[in-house]
Write a protein that holds these residues in place. Structure first.
Motif, PDB file in Angstrom:
ATOM      1  N   LYS A   1       1.168  10.173   1.843  1.00  0.00           N
ATOM      2  CA  LYS A   1       2.369  11.007   1.969  1.00  0.00           C
ATOM      3  C   LYS A   1       3.380  10.703   0.885  1.00  0.00           C
ATOM      4  O   LYS A   1       4.270  11.506   0.640  1.00  0.00           O
ATOM      5  CB  LYS A   1       2.984  10.876   3.366  1.00  0.00           C
ATOM      6  N   ASP A   2       3.246   9.572   0.213  1.00  0.00           N
ATOM      7  CA  ASP A   2       4.128   9.248  -0.900  1.00  0.00           C
ATOM      8  C   ASP A   2       3.447   9.460  -2.251  1.00  0.00           C
ATOM      9  O   ASP A   2       3.966   9.053  -3.285  1.00  0.00           O
ATOM     10  CB  ASP A   2       4.635   7.808  -0.767  1.00  0.00           C
ATOM     11  N   GLY A   3       2.297  10.099  -2.231  1.00  0.00           N
ATOM     12  CA  GLY A   3       1.620  10.450  -3.480  1.00  0.00           C
ATOM     13  C   GLY A   3       2.264  11.664  -4.116  1.00  0.00           C
ATOM     14  O   GLY A   3       3.139  12.291  -3.516  1.00  0.00           O
ATOM     15  N   PRO A   4       1.841  12.053  -5.302  1.00  0.00           N
ATOM     16  CA  PRO A   4       2.527  13.066  -6.102  1.00  0.00           C
ATOM     17  C   PRO A   4       2.928  14.384  -5.410  1.00  0.00           C
ATOM     18  O   PRO A   4       4.107  14.693  -5.432  1.00  0.00           O
ATOM     19  CB  PRO A   4       1.555  13.311  -7.257  1.00  0.00           C
ATOM     20  N   PRO A   5       2.062  15.163  -4.754  1.00  0.00           N
ATOM     21  CA  PRO A   5       2.565  16.454  -4.273  1.00  0.00           C
ATOM     22  C   PRO A   5       3.162  16.341  -2.875  1.00  0.00           C
ATOM     23  O   PRO A   5       2.931  17.198  -2.024  1.00  0.00           O
ATOM     24  CB  PRO A   5       1.314  17.328  -4.263  1.00  0.00           C
ATOM     25  N   ASN A   6       3.962  15.298  -2.636  1.00  0.00           N
ATOM     26  CA  ASN A   6       4.376  14.993  -1.266  1.00  0.00           C
ATOM     27  C   ASN A   6       5.469  15.909  -0.736  1.00  0.00           C
ATOM     28  O   ASN A   6       5.721  15.950   0.451  1.00  0.00           O
ATOM     29  CB  ASN A   6       4.858  13.541  -1.168  1.00  0.00           C
ATOM     30  N   ILE A   7       6.111  16.656  -1.607  1.00  0.00           N
ATOM     31  CA  ILE A   7       7.351  17.309  -1.222  1.00  0.00           C
ATOM     32  C   ILE A   7       7.180  18.383  -0.149  1.00  0.00           C
ATOM     33  O   ILE A   7       8.093  18.665   0.613  1.00  0.00           O
ATOM     34  CB  ILE A   7       8.030  17.877  -2.484  1.00  0.00           C
ATOM     35  N   SER A   8       5.993  18.957  -0.016  1.00  0.00           N
ATOM     36  CA  SER A   8       5.828  20.118   0.862  1.00  0.00           C
ATOM     37  C   SER A   8       5.368  19.773   2.273  1.00  0.00           C
ATOM     38  O   SER A   8       5.144  20.651   3.077  1.00  0.00           O
ATOM     39  CB  SER A   8       4.836  21.081   0.230  1.00  0.00           C
ATOM     40  N   VAL A   9       5.210  18.535   2.602  1.00  0.00           N
ATOM     41  CA  VAL A   9       4.582  18.209   3.874  1.00  0.00           C
ATOM     42  C   VAL A   9       5.550  17.644   4.915  1.00  0.00           C
ATOM     43  O   VAL A   9       5.130  17.010   5.857  1.00  0.00           O
ATOM     44  CB  VAL A   9       3.409  17.216   3.684  1.00  0.00           C
ATOM     45  N   ARG A  10       6.836  17.909   4.742  1.00  0.00           N
ATOM     46  CA  ARG A  10       7.806  17.263   5.632  1.00  0.00           C
ATOM     47  C   ARG A  10       7.892  17.858   7.026  1.00  0.00           C
ATOM     48  O   ARG A  10       8.851  18.510   7.358  1.00  0.00           O
ATOM     49  CB  ARG A  10       9.182  17.381   5.010  1.00  0.00           C
ATOM     50  N   ALA A  11       6.907  17.669   7.840  1.00  0.00           N
ATOM     51  CA  ALA A  11       7.045  18.081   9.238  1.00  0.00           C
ATOM     52  C   ALA A  11       6.411  17.030  10.119  1.00  0.00           C
ATOM     53  O   ALA A  11       5.984  17.300  11.232  1.00  0.00           O
ATOM     54  CB  ALA A  11       6.403  19.449   9.468  1.00  0.00           C
TER      55      ALA A  11
ATOM     56  N   ASN B   1       0.835  -1.208   0.000  1.00  0.00           N
ATOM     57  CA  ASN B   1       0.000   0.000   0.000  1.00  0.00           C
ATOM     58  C   ASN B   1       0.867   1.254   0.000  1.00  0.00           C
ATOM     59  O   ASN B   1       1.604   1.500   0.947  1.00  0.00           O
ATOM     60  CB  ASN B   1      -0.927   0.024   1.217  1.00  0.00           C
ATOM     61  N   GLN B   2       0.739   2.030  -1.053  1.00  0.00           N
ATOM     62  CA  GLN B   2       1.430   3.312  -1.087  1.00  0.00           C
ATOM     63  C   GLN B   2       0.516   4.360  -0.451  1.00  0.00           C
ATOM     64  O   GLN B   2      -0.630   4.535  -0.869  1.00  0.00           O
ATOM     65  CB  GLN B   2       1.776   3.686  -2.530  1.00  0.00           C
ATOM     66  N   ALA B   3       1.035   5.027   0.579  1.00  0.00           N
ATOM     67  CA  ALA B   3       0.206   5.945   1.361  1.00  0.00           C
ATOM     68  C   ALA B   3       0.199   7.352   0.761  1.00  0.00           C
ATOM     69  O   ALA B   3       1.044   7.700  -0.050  1.00  0.00           O
ATOM     70  CB  ALA B   3       0.714   5.989   2.799  1.00  0.00           C
TER      71      ALA B   3
HETATM   72  C1  NAG Z   1       7.471  11.325  -2.702  1.00  0.00           C
HETATM   73  O1  NAG Z   1       6.910  10.111  -3.123  1.00  0.00           O
HETATM   74  C2  NAG Z   1       7.796   9.302  -3.874  1.00  0.00           C
HETATM   75  C3  NAG Z   1       7.034   8.065  -4.288  1.00  0.00           C
HETATM   76  O2  NAG Z   1       5.869   8.441  -4.963  1.00  0.00           O
HETATM   77  C4  NAG Z   1       8.992   8.931  -3.013  1.00  0.00           C
HETATM   78  O3  NAG Z   1       9.911   8.186  -3.801  1.00  0.00           O
HETATM   79  C5  NAG Z   1       9.669  10.173  -2.515  1.00  0.00           C
HETATM   80  O4  NAG Z   1      10.685   9.836  -1.600  1.00  0.00           O
HETATM   81  C6  NAG Z   1       8.657  11.082  -1.811  1.00  0.00           C
HETATM   82  N1  NAG Z   1       9.307  12.344  -1.484  1.00  0.00           N
HETATM   83  C7  NAG Z   1       9.348  12.808  -0.235  1.00  0.00           C
HETATM   84  C8  NAG Z   1      10.039  14.117  -0.064  1.00  0.00           C
HETATM   85  O5  NAG Z   1       8.864  12.249   0.719  1.00  0.00           O
END
Ligand code: NAG
Ligand code: NAG
Ligand code: NAG
Ligand code: NAG
Ligand code: NAG
Length: 323
Positions: A91-101, A87-89
């Motif tokens: 937080k690993d979906g496409p616009p994930n880059i801005s939520v790192r806290a 299961n890909q959650a």
């Molecule tokens: C964003 O998700 C991709 C997988 O879809 C993952 O490889 C990557 O590490 C994630 N980026 C961050 C900053 O968490």
């Protein structure tokens, strides 16, 4: 005749909707932890304050986290769950880059588990933290309603339904309406970008080769376009490069709306609020009257915090995994 025949039916629907609204309201309560964990909000505030001292992007990220969590599956902390084998959650979906806290929420949760085990849900922690970052930065304070339970499902493919930074007002309104939020919520909550930060990928399309007629998005001011191009060169080696969404990004104020009036919205979806007659008047009034903006922002945050709230479910012990 047809209209008359429809009337009783729509009354029933309205009654049902009203019943649903009042049920979902009854779940949440400003005093929910008064008996079971009276120190909950203090613990969360201290954790958020400490994290912000170490990283000035924490407020933007926590506010974004709340927004993202509530927009997908309601405010149920589905965004905090880690991917598992099979299961890909979210937080690993496409616009994930801005939520790192996420570590900030983990930290608060660990302290809460020591103070009052199995009591405060991760969804409530995210909601309280989002209020705290706003108040800490000089924005309004409001009472957070609590009592959310944590969800057990998080699905990366669902993040496609987040509103994109390229959306126009029609698309934004549709996305908000699906969550029971309206035009005022759209304009007020966009004001959260007063403390926002964005990576290049979210606005870069406005800077080069924008359309067949314009190399640069014509609604973007020349000066800001140049500044953004410098921050986001092509090719770009720095994955963290980006721009604060408002010049006074450490302060929660109404400057965001004045920037829109000057063509200095960083996202297409920011600037669209000023280009579209349906929302422009509200941008004007928030730009003129900060206390009006503060009142509407607080009210919209409370409404956002009620989206898809679950009454039954679990209080996770660790926010990254279901119990
Ligand atoms: C964003 O998700 C991709 C997988 O879809 C993952 O490889 C990557 O590490 C994630 N980026 C961050 C900053 O968490
Ligand atoms: C404060 O934040 C830093 C950085 O996140 C962390 O390493 C430290 O443990 C925190 N201290 C307390 C008392 O929470
Ligand atoms: C995730 O969502 C997609 C699209 O809605 C669906 O096809 C898939 O089965 C879901 N996965 C899980 C594990 O629920
Ligand atoms: C908004 O974008 C959609 C999809 O690109 C488009 O069909 C629509 O005409 C646009 N509406 C406005 C008001 O610009
Ligand atoms: C601009 O876009 C056009 C059409 O999509 C493409 O052919 C061209 O190579 C692009 N130019 C640059 C400099 O990226």
């Amino acid at each position: 005749m047809a209209a008359l025949a429809l009337k009783p039916c729509s009354c029933v629907i309205i009654a049902l909707l009203l019943a649903m609204v009042s049920i979902s309201k009854a779940v949440l309560d400003a005093h929910y932890y008064d008996q079971t964990c009276p120190q909950a909000e203090k613990i969360i505030l201290q954790t958020v304050e400490n994290a912000t001292r170490h990283d000035p992007k924490v407020p933007a990220r926590l506010l974004r986290m709340f927004f993202h969590d509530c927009f997908i599956r309601g405010c149920d902390a589905s965004l905090l769950l880690n991917s598992t084998p099979g299961n890909q959650a979210e937080k690993d979906g496409p616009p994930n880059i801005s939520v790192r806290a996420f570590y900030v929420i983990d930290d608060a949760k660990a302290k809460l588990e020591m103070a009052c085990p199995h009591t405060v849900s991760c969804a409530d922690i995210v909601t309280i933290a989002a209020r705290d970052v706003v108040t800490m930065a000089g924005g309004p304070y409001w009472n957070v309603l609590k009592g959310r339970k944590d969800g057990r499902v998080s699905n990366a493919s669902e993040t496609v339904s987040l509103p994109a930074p390229t959306f126009n007002v029609t698309q934004l309104l549709q996305s908000f309406a699906k969550r029971g939020l309206g035009l005022k919520d759209l304009v007020a909550l966009s004001g959260g970008h007063t403390i926002g930060f964005s990576h290049c990928s979210s606005f870069e399309a406005r800077l080069r080769n924008f359309s067949s007629t314009h190399d640069v998005d014509p609604t973007l001011s020349h000066a800001l376009a140049q500044q953004l191009k410098n921050k986001c060169p092509k090719p770009n080696r720095d994955r963290n490069a980006g721009q604060f969404l408002d010049a006074t990004s450490a302060t929660f104020d109404n400057n965001y709306y004045r920037r829109l009036m000057a063509g200095e919205g960083v996202f297409g979806s920011d600037q669209a609020l000023y280009s579209d007659y349906r929302t422009r008047w509200m941008v004007d009034s928030f730009a003129k009257d900060q206390s009006l903006f503060f009142r509407e922002f607080a009210a919209s945050m409370v409404r956002l915090g009620s989206v898809g709230v679950r009454e039954i479910g679990e209080v996770r012990i660790k926010c990254r995994a279901v119990n």
